[in-house]
Design an enzyme around this catalytic site. Structure first.
Site, PDB file in Angstrom:
ATOM      1  N   TYR A 193      -2.658 -95.467  76.455  1.00 41.39           N
ATOM      2  CA  TYR A 193      -2.217 -94.075  76.551  1.00 41.39           C
ATOM      3  C   TYR A 193      -1.277 -93.649  75.437  1.00 41.39           C
ATOM      4  O   TYR A 193      -0.844 -92.494  75.396  1.00 41.39           O
ATOM      5  CB  TYR A 193      -1.577 -93.784  77.913  1.00 41.39           C
ATOM      6  CG  TYR A 193      -0.446 -94.696  78.327  1.00 41.39           C
ATOM      7  CD1 TYR A 193       0.830 -94.541  77.802  1.00 41.39           C
ATOM      8  CD2 TYR A 193      -0.654 -95.683  79.269  1.00 41.39           C
ATOM      9  CE1 TYR A 193       1.867 -95.359  78.191  1.00 41.39           C
ATOM     10  CE2 TYR A 193       0.376 -96.524  79.678  1.00 41.39           C
ATOM     11  CZ  TYR A 193       1.637 -96.354  79.135  1.00 41.39           C
ATOM     12  OH  TYR A 193       2.668 -97.183  79.528  1.00 41.39           O
ATOM     13  N   LYS A 194      -0.950 -94.559  74.507  1.00 39.45           N
ATOM     14  CA  LYS A 194      -0.094 -94.192  73.384  1.00 39.45           C
ATOM     15  C   LYS A 194      -0.967 -93.835  72.185  1.00 39.45           C
ATOM     16  O   LYS A 194      -1.610 -92.782  72.169  1.00 39.45           O
ATOM     17  CB  LYS A 194       0.887 -95.323  73.081  1.00 39.45           C
ATOM     18  CG  LYS A 194       1.944 -95.548  74.167  1.00 39.45           C
ATOM     19  CD  LYS A 194       2.912 -96.641  73.786  1.00 39.45           C
ATOM     20  CE  LYS A 194       4.100 -96.745  74.712  1.00 39.45           C
ATOM     21  NZ  LYS A 194       3.785 -97.101  76.092  1.00 39.45           N
ATOM     22  N   ARG A 249      13.843 -91.219  69.211  1.00 37.16           N
ATOM     23  CA  ARG A 249      12.612 -91.808  68.691  1.00 37.16           C
ATOM     24  C   ARG A 249      11.649 -90.706  68.243  1.00 37.16           C
ATOM     25  O   ARG A 249      11.452 -89.719  68.953  1.00 37.16           O
ATOM     26  CB  ARG A 249      11.897 -92.639  69.754  1.00 37.16           C
ATOM     27  CG  ARG A 249      12.566 -93.904  70.176  1.00 37.16           C
ATOM     28  CD  ARG A 249      11.602 -94.809  70.933  1.00 37.16           C
ATOM     29  NE  ARG A 249      10.766 -94.083  71.895  1.00 37.16           N
ATOM     30  CZ  ARG A 249       9.770 -94.653  72.571  1.00 37.16           C
ATOM     31  NH1 ARG A 249       9.465 -95.913  72.387  1.00 37.16           N
ATOM     32  NH2 ARG A 249       9.072 -93.934  73.441  1.00 37.16           N
TER      33      ARG A 249
END
Length: 418
Positions: free
Chosen positions: A230-231, A379
């Protein structure tokens, strides 16, 4: 590339015009007015995913019903997707299945590794990083506590400690290829060789590297790997993870989650478990077909390019962002925690700031989406399939303006997901 101190937004637009990966952005449904720099946490939605979900729900489930286990390839989907994913991580055919969660797959791999090492009663140590993604440590803690056989977990604080702590008592070294906080990239081949030198097995978590950079698990001679879809693989929120077991270990790969989908003949309905001889022994129970089906939509885009091109753009994007932020926000208390060296950097840039959470929330309010991780880290993830150079410019400018104007709320209430 133009010197950063003389670079303009127009220069970034020109870089986008020259970018060979730029057309792939059209594969994704990105909302207007949003700069999405959080693909390292949740990838953007492929346009094809909506149609695929509708097909599964309306035709395969709604009309064809249970026949679709055979007619629509549902039963084989974990292996079909695994073979589609395999080239991205340097795996061979029938070495990967897409299934379960990263945490569950970690449990299977740790259990299998400890069983394989149990012939040597001296091997009682699992080595990982204190800064590893917490679920990796939690799963190791859980299984060793449950086994209650004197296993211990050794946490290191820097990669440089590995040669000192890996020894003949080490059963397993378990590392995340790219650190989720800092973006530090381990040398897979060197670390794996170090583990093997002492007879230890090597387990890699690829959650922050699969789909972001080239790798070759087989060439590195790794033992096991897990990761999420899912990244950077853009499989959808909570989409099933994957597990890699090389052919050389498959016969010895046993784990306690011996569900019927890992059985050699699941529909024989035997009361005893006989594992299937191949990679499907890593499966447990009935698979989540609707979610699995959309994983292919994210993987399909990778067939239009190669990982070397993706890596080249990734490094260019992160270089540009780091240099823009450091040059334009030089008067602010920002600290780069991501390595500058290309060979040690994943596809993200992380900065510390005393009010990191508040600044990230202010950026999100402006449509510049990154995320926050403890302690005090902002991030920013860069997905070369859809991130543009002009997005990098605008994100850096947005950050500069917020910091210069102090347009952030230091009392911002923490959301459940940061």
């Amino acid at each position: 590339m133009t010197q950063i101190n003389t670079m303009t937004r127009n220069d970034c637009e020109k870089l986008d015009q020259q970018d060979t990966l730029a057309p792939l952005r059209e594969d994704f449904d990105l909302p207007a007015g949003v700069i999405y720099l959080d693909g390292n946490s949740l990838g953007a939605r492929p346009k094809a995913a909506l149609q695929r979900a509708q097909e599964v729900i309306t035709q395969e489930w709604g009309t064809d019903l249970i026949k679709s286990w055979n007619t629509a390839g549902w039963f084989d989907l974990p292996s079909t997707l695994g073979n589609q994913l395999a080239p991205l991580i340097g795996a061979d055919t029938n070495e990967v299945v897409v299934t379960d969660t990263t945490s569950v797959n970690l449990f299977k791999a740790i259990a299998a590794a400890l069983q394989m090492q149990s012939v040597d009663s001296k091997r009682k140590t699992i080595i990982t990083e204190r800064s590893n993604f917490p679920t990796d440590i939690y799963m190791a803690e859980g299984i060793t506590r449950w086994l209650d056989r004197g296993y211990q977990i050794v946490l290191i604080d820097t990669p440089e400690e590995l040669p000192q702590v890996i020894n003949d008592g080490t059963a397993l070294v378990m590392l995340t290829h790219v650190n989720y906080r800092t973006g530090y990239l381990h040398d897979m081949t060197t670390v794996t060789a170090l583990a093997h030198q002492h007879g230890a097995l090597m387990l890699w978590d690829l959650a922050h590297s699969a789909g972001a950079l080239p790798m070759d698990l087989n060439a590195a001679n790794a033992d096991f790997a897990v990761g999420c879809t899912y990244k950077y693989l853009n499989g959808g929120p909570g989409s099933p993870a994957f597990i890699w077991v090389p052919v050389r270990h498959q016969q010895a790969f046993h784990h306690p989650l011996s569900g019927w989908w890992g059985h050699a003949s699941p529909f024989a309905m035997s009361p005893g478990f006989t594992p299937t001889p191949g990679i499907r022994r890593a499966l447990c129970g009935t698979q989540p077909i609707a979610s699995l089906a959309m994983v292919a939509c994210g993987l399909d885009t990778f067939g239009k390019t190669d990982m070397q091109a993706i890596r080249k753009k990734s490094l260019a994007l992160t270089d540009l962002f780091i240099q823009l932020v450091e040059s334009r926000c030089a008067t602010h208390p920002l600290e780069l925690v991501t390595p500058r060296q290309h060979q040690q950097r994943g596809s993200q840039a992380s900065f510390k700031h005393p009010h990191a959470y508040a600044v990230i929330q202010a950026l999100i309010q402006r449509g510049i989406i990154g995320d926050y991780r403890e302690p005090a880290i902002m991030r920013f993830g860069f997905t070369p399939l859809y991130t543009r150079y002009v997005d990098v410019w605008d994100a850096a400018e947005g950050l500069r303006d917020i910091l210069d104007s102090k347009d952030y709320d230091t009392n911002a209430q923490r959301n459940a997901v940061t």
